[in-house]
Design an enzyme around this catalytic site. Sequence first.
Site, PDB file in Angstrom:
ATOM      1  N   SER A 114      47.934  27.025  30.528  1.00  0.00           N
ATOM      2  CA  SER A 114      48.160  27.440  31.915  1.00  0.00           C
ATOM      3  C   SER A 114      48.539  26.242  32.763  1.00  0.00           C
ATOM      4  O   SER A 114      48.097  25.112  32.497  1.00  0.00           O
ATOM      5  CB  SER A 114      46.859  28.058  32.440  1.00  0.00           C
ATOM      6  OG  SER A 114      46.895  28.165  33.841  1.00  0.00           O
ATOM      7  N   TYR A 153      37.458  27.221  33.823  1.00  0.00           N
ATOM      8  CA  TYR A 153      38.562  27.861  33.085  1.00  0.00           C
ATOM      9  C   TYR A 153      39.599  26.810  32.688  1.00  0.00           C
ATOM     10  O   TYR A 153      40.013  26.728  31.521  1.00  0.00           O
ATOM     11  CB  TYR A 153      39.192  28.955  33.958  1.00  0.00           C
ATOM     12  CG  TYR A 153      40.515  29.467  33.441  1.00  0.00           C
ATOM     13  CD1 TYR A 153      40.581  30.219  32.279  1.00  0.00           C
ATOM     14  CD2 TYR A 153      41.706  29.189  34.125  1.00  0.00           C
ATOM     15  CE1 TYR A 153      41.805  30.684  31.793  1.00  0.00           C
ATOM     16  CE2 TYR A 153      42.923  29.655  33.649  1.00  0.00           C
ATOM     17  CZ  TYR A 153      42.970  30.399  32.487  1.00  0.00           C
ATOM     18  OH  TYR A 153      44.180  30.846  32.013  1.00  0.00           O
ATOM     19  N   LYS A 196      41.021  25.157  28.851  1.00  0.00           N
ATOM     20  CA  LYS A 196      42.415  25.036  28.389  1.00  0.00           C
ATOM     21  C   LYS A 196      42.714  23.580  28.012  1.00  0.00           C
ATOM     22  O   LYS A 196      43.384  23.312  27.003  1.00  0.00           O
ATOM     23  CB  LYS A 196      43.380  25.525  29.474  1.00  0.00           C
ATOM     24  CG  LYS A 196      43.300  27.019  29.758  1.00  0.00           C
ATOM     25  CD  LYS A 196      43.717  27.858  28.555  1.00  0.00           C
ATOM     26  CE  LYS A 196      43.614  29.348  28.805  1.00  0.00           C
ATOM     27  NZ  LYS A 196      43.808  30.169  27.616  1.00  0.00           N
TER      28      LYS A 196
HETATM   29  P1  NAD Z   1      44.206  39.680  29.209  1.00  0.00           P
HETATM   30  O1  NAD Z   1      42.778  39.605  29.593  1.00  0.00           O
HETATM   31  O2  NAD Z   1      45.030  40.791  29.711  1.00  0.00           O
HETATM   32  O3  NAD Z   1      44.353  39.625  27.620  1.00  0.00           O
HETATM   33  C1  NAD Z   1      43.429  38.943  26.802  1.00  0.00           C
HETATM   34  C2  NAD Z   1      43.067  39.862  25.648  1.00  0.00           C
HETATM   35  O4  NAD Z   1      42.172  39.164  24.789  1.00  0.00           O
HETATM   36  C3  NAD Z   1      42.356  41.140  26.093  1.00  0.00           C
HETATM   37  O5  NAD Z   1      42.975  42.251  25.487  1.00  0.00           O
HETATM   38  C4  NAD Z   1      40.920  40.953  25.592  1.00  0.00           C
HETATM   39  O6  NAD Z   1      40.320  42.197  25.248  1.00  0.00           O
HETATM   40  C5  NAD Z   1      41.134  40.052  24.398  1.00  0.00           C
HETATM   41  N1  NAD Z   1      39.991  39.209  24.061  1.00  0.00           N
HETATM   42  C6  NAD Z   1      39.257  38.408  24.870  1.00  0.00           C
HETATM   43  N2  NAD Z   1      38.321  37.773  24.181  1.00  0.00           N
HETATM   44  C7  NAD Z   1      38.452  38.158  22.889  1.00  0.00           C
HETATM   45  C8  NAD Z   1      37.772  37.822  21.688  1.00  0.00           C
HETATM   46  N3  NAD Z   1      36.736  36.965  21.676  1.00  0.00           N
HETATM   47  N4  NAD Z   1      38.173  38.386  20.541  1.00  0.00           N
HETATM   48  C9  NAD Z   1      39.227  39.258  20.517  1.00  0.00           C
HETATM   49  N5  NAD Z   1      39.900  39.612  21.631  1.00  0.00           N
HETATM   50  C10 NAD Z   1      39.520  39.061  22.802  1.00  0.00           C
HETATM   51  O7  NAD Z   1      44.850  38.256  29.640  1.00  0.00           O
HETATM   52  P2  NAD Z   1      46.361  37.815  29.718  1.00  0.00           P
HETATM   53  O8  NAD Z   1      46.760  37.781  31.149  1.00  0.00           O
HETATM   54  O9  NAD Z   1      47.181  38.586  28.758  1.00  0.00           O
HETATM   55  O10 NAD Z   1      46.216  36.303  29.247  1.00  0.00           O
HETATM   56  C11 NAD Z   1      46.374  35.934  27.896  1.00  0.00           C
HETATM   57  C12 NAD Z   1      46.128  34.450  27.753  1.00  0.00           C
HETATM   58  O11 NAD Z   1      47.005  33.741  28.620  1.00  0.00           O
HETATM   59  C13 NAD Z   1      44.718  33.988  28.119  1.00  0.00           C
HETATM   60  O12 NAD Z   1      44.334  32.995  27.201  1.00  0.00           O
HETATM   61  C14 NAD Z   1      44.874  33.394  29.497  1.00  0.00           C
HETATM   62  O13 NAD Z   1      43.932  32.396  29.763  1.00  0.00           O
HETATM   63  C15 NAD Z   1      46.279  32.827  29.425  1.00  0.00           C
HETATM   64  N6  NAD Z   1      46.919  32.734  30.746  1.00  0.00           N
HETATM   65  C16 NAD Z   1      47.070  33.861  31.500  1.00  0.00           C
HETATM   66  C17 NAD Z   1      47.654  33.782  32.772  1.00  0.00           C
HETATM   67  C18 NAD Z   1      47.797  34.999  33.631  1.00  0.00           C
HETATM   68  O14 NAD Z   1      48.026  34.860  34.826  1.00  0.00           O
HETATM   69  N7  NAD Z   1      47.716  36.203  33.115  1.00  0.00           N
HETATM   70  C19 NAD Z   1      48.103  32.539  33.249  1.00  0.00           C
HETATM   71  C20 NAD Z   1      47.961  31.418  32.437  1.00  0.00           C
HETATM   72  C21 NAD Z   1      47.368  31.516  31.172  1.00  0.00           C
HETATM   73  C1  UD1 Z   2      45.388  31.599  39.837  1.00  0.00           C
HETATM   74  C2  UD1 Z   2      44.357  30.647  39.281  1.00  0.00           C
HETATM   75  C3  UD1 Z   2      44.975  29.872  38.126  1.00  0.00           C
HETATM   76  C4  UD1 Z   2      45.497  30.836  37.064  1.00  0.00           C
HETATM   77  C5  UD1 Z   2      46.508  31.786  37.733  1.00  0.00           C
HETATM   78  C6  UD1 Z   2      46.982  32.829  36.757  1.00  0.00           C
HETATM   79  C7  UD1 Z   2      42.876  30.087  41.152  1.00  0.00           C
HETATM   80  C8  UD1 Z   2      42.454  29.032  42.117  1.00  0.00           C
HETATM   81  N1  UD1 Z   2      43.902  29.761  40.328  1.00  0.00           N
HETATM   82  O1  UD1 Z   2      46.482  30.857  40.313  1.00  0.00           O
HETATM   83  O2  UD1 Z   2      44.028  29.027  37.540  1.00  0.00           O
HETATM   84  O3  UD1 Z   2      46.142  30.133  36.014  1.00  0.00           O
HETATM   85  O4  UD1 Z   2      45.864  32.455  38.830  1.00  0.00           O
HETATM   86  O5  UD1 Z   2      48.080  33.494  37.251  1.00  0.00           O
HETATM   87  O6  UD1 Z   2      42.311  31.158  41.102  1.00  0.00           O
HETATM   88  N2  UD1 Z   2      46.838  35.106  47.401  1.00  0.00           N
HETATM   89  C9  UD1 Z   2      46.620  35.748  48.611  1.00  0.00           C
HETATM   90  N3  UD1 Z   2      45.863  36.886  48.601  1.00  0.00           N
HETATM   91  C10 UD1 Z   2      45.324  37.406  47.448  1.00  0.00           C
HETATM   92  C11 UD1 Z   2      45.554  36.740  46.224  1.00  0.00           C
HETATM   93  C12 UD1 Z   2      46.298  35.572  46.225  1.00  0.00           C
HETATM   94  O7  UD1 Z   2      47.091  35.311  49.650  1.00  0.00           O
HETATM   95  O8  UD1 Z   2      44.633  38.438  47.523  1.00  0.00           O
HETATM   96  C13 UD1 Z   2      47.693  33.891  47.388  1.00  0.00           C
HETATM   97  C14 UD1 Z   2      46.996  32.636  46.865  1.00  0.00           C
HETATM   98  O9  UD1 Z   2      46.349  31.954  47.906  1.00  0.00           O
HETATM   99  C15 UD1 Z   2      48.193  31.858  46.280  1.00  0.00           C
HETATM  100  C16 UD1 Z   2      49.143  32.975  45.793  1.00  0.00           C
HETATM  101  O10 UD1 Z   2      48.755  34.150  46.498  1.00  0.00           O
HETATM  102  O11 UD1 Z   2      48.853  31.131  47.291  1.00  0.00           O
HETATM  103  C17 UD1 Z   2      49.037  33.240  44.300  1.00  0.00           C
HETATM  104  O12 UD1 Z   2      47.666  33.467  43.973  1.00  0.00           O
HETATM  105  P1  UD1 Z   2      47.204  33.945  42.512  1.00  0.00           P
HETATM  106  O13 UD1 Z   2      48.030  35.103  42.084  1.00  0.00           O
HETATM  107  O14 UD1 Z   2      45.723  34.110  42.559  1.00  0.00           O
HETATM  108  O15 UD1 Z   2      47.600  32.730  41.554  1.00  0.00           O
HETATM  109  P2  UD1 Z   2      47.201  31.179  41.658  1.00  0.00           P
HETATM  110  O16 UD1 Z   2      46.281  30.895  42.757  1.00  0.00           O
HETATM  111  O17 UD1 Z   2      48.453  30.383  41.601  1.00  0.00           O
END
Ligand code: NAD
Ligand code: UD1
Length: 341
Positions: free
Chosen positions: A127, A151, A155
Site C-alpha cells: 500500500s 496497518y 505492510k
Molecule cells: P478485502 O477485505 O475486500 O479482501 C481481503 C480478503 O481476504 C477477504 O475476502 C477476507 O475474507 C480474506 N481474508 C482475510 N484474512 C484472511 C485469512 N487469514 N485467511 C484467508 N482469507 C482471509 O480487502 P481488499 O480491499 O481486497 O484488499 C486486499 C489487499 O490489498 C489487503 O492486503 C489490503 O491490505 C491491500 N490493500 C488494499 C487497499 C484498498 O484500499 N482496498 C489499499 C492498499 C492495499
Molecule cells: C486510507 C488509509 C490508507 C489506506 C487507504 C486504502 C487512513 C489514514 N489511510 O487512505 O492507509 O491504504 O485508505 O485506500 O485511513 N474523506 C472524507 N470523508 C470520508 C472519507 C474520506 O473527506 O468520509 C477524505 C479523506 O480525508 C482523504 C480522502 O477522502 O482526503 C480519501 O480518503 P480514504 O478513501 O479514506 O483514503 P486515504 O485516506 O487516502
Amino acid sequence: MTKKAVLLTGGAGFIGSHTAVALVNAGYEPVILDNFSNSQPAVLNRLEQIVGRALVCERGDVGDSAWVQSVISKHGICAVVHFAGCKAVGESMADPLKYYVNNVAGTISLLKAMQAAGCRLLVFSSSATVYGDPATSPITEDFPIQSANTYGATKVMCEQMLAEMSSSDNRWRAGVLRYFNPVGAHPSGLIGDDPSGVPNNLMPYVTQVAAGQRPMLDIFGDDYETEDGTGVRDYIHVQDLALGHVAAVRTLLEGASSFTVNLGAGHGHSVLEVVRAFEAASGQQIPYQIAPRRPGDVAAYYADPSAAARLLGWHAKHDLNDMCTDAWRWQQYASQNSSKT
Ligand code: NAD
Ligand code: UD1
C-alpha cells in the site's frame, strides 16, 4: 495445454475478486483461497456469472500453513497473489495484535507453505501507506519508508521479509505492488467494494450517501494546502489494478527478478472533485458538510507509476468518471440485494 494455476489468497475480497476475473480473461486458472472473514461466499456465484464457468475455491485460513501447502500442491500452483489480510487503519491502532497475527504471521505461514510446496513466486498487496507522510509528490518507489500506523507497519514488515528472502535465495521472486486508492467496480455491477459497517474510505461512503443509506458525507477538512482545500489522492480503478496483478504474475513467470512498483494513476483528485464527478456520473446529489480534519490524514499525494510502465508494461486507463459510474452501478446492485448475496 493446461492453464497455469494462480493461487489468490483473499481472492473473494474486493481486489482479489476483480483480479480473479482478469486472470481468467488472460488465460490463467485462478484458485481462490478465502476464510470469508471480510467477504461473502456468494461472491463466487457472481464471479462465475461474470466469467461464464465454474471457478475453484478453497475455504480456509491462510494461517493454516499445512493446509495451504496441500492446496498449492493439489492445484499445481505456479504463483501466488497474497491479498488476504486486514486493512482498516483505525482498527489496526485499536487492535494491533489482530493485524500482526493476520497480516504478518499470516504472510509467514503462507511463505512456509510455499517453501514446503516448492512454489516461490509471490505477488504481494502492499500500500502507499508505506510512504507515511511523503514530503512531495509524485512519489517514486525509492521514497523513504515509514509507517504511521500499525496497518502500515505490517505492510513494511512483509515487504522487508520478502526482500530478505529474495536476496537469500534467488528462487524466491516477489512482485510487491503498492496500491494507491483503489475504487470503482466491475462494469457488470456484480462485484465491488463491500465494506462491513460504516465505510472508512471516501468512495464507498459517497455511494452509500447517494443510495440514501447515510444522510450526508463529512468532508474531513477544507483548509489543506490544495487547490480547493480538500485532500488530494491518486484514485485508481480496481479494473486497472486487477490488470496490474496479471502483468505482475506474467512478468514473474517470464523470469523477472523481484520488483516493487507503485500502482496508481499518476495524478490526484480532491474530495470535492470526487463528489462532483460522482454527482455527474450518477445523477444523484451528494449532500455534504465540512468536518474537522481526520487525524493521520495528509494533504495530498499521488504516484509516479513509471516503474510499473517500464517493468510490467502497465498503466492505468480508466478515469474518474469510469470509477464513479462503475461504483454507482455496484452500489445500486448491492442496495437491491441488501445482503449482497
Ligand atoms: P478485502 O477485505 O475486500 O479482501 C481481503 C480478503 O481476504 C477477504 O475476502 C477476507 O475474507 C480474506 N481474508 C482475510 N484474512 C484472511 C485469512 N487469514 N485467511 C484467508 N482469507 C482471509 O480487502 P481488499 O480491499 O481486497 O484488499 C486486499 C489487499 O490489498 C489487503 O492486503 C489490503 O491490505 C491491500 N490493500 C488494499 C487497499 C484498498 O484500499 N482496498 C489499499 C492498499 C492495499
Ligand atoms: C486510507 C488509509 C490508507 C489506506 C487507504 C486504502 C487512513 C489514514 N489511510 O487512505 O492507509 O491504504 O485508505 O485506500 O485511513 N474523506 C472524507 N470523508 C470520508 C472519507 C474520506 O473527506 O468520509 C477524505 C479523506 O480525508 C482523504 C480522502 O477522502 O482526503 C480519501 O480518503 P480514504 O478513501 O479514506 O483514503 P486515504 O485516506 O487516502
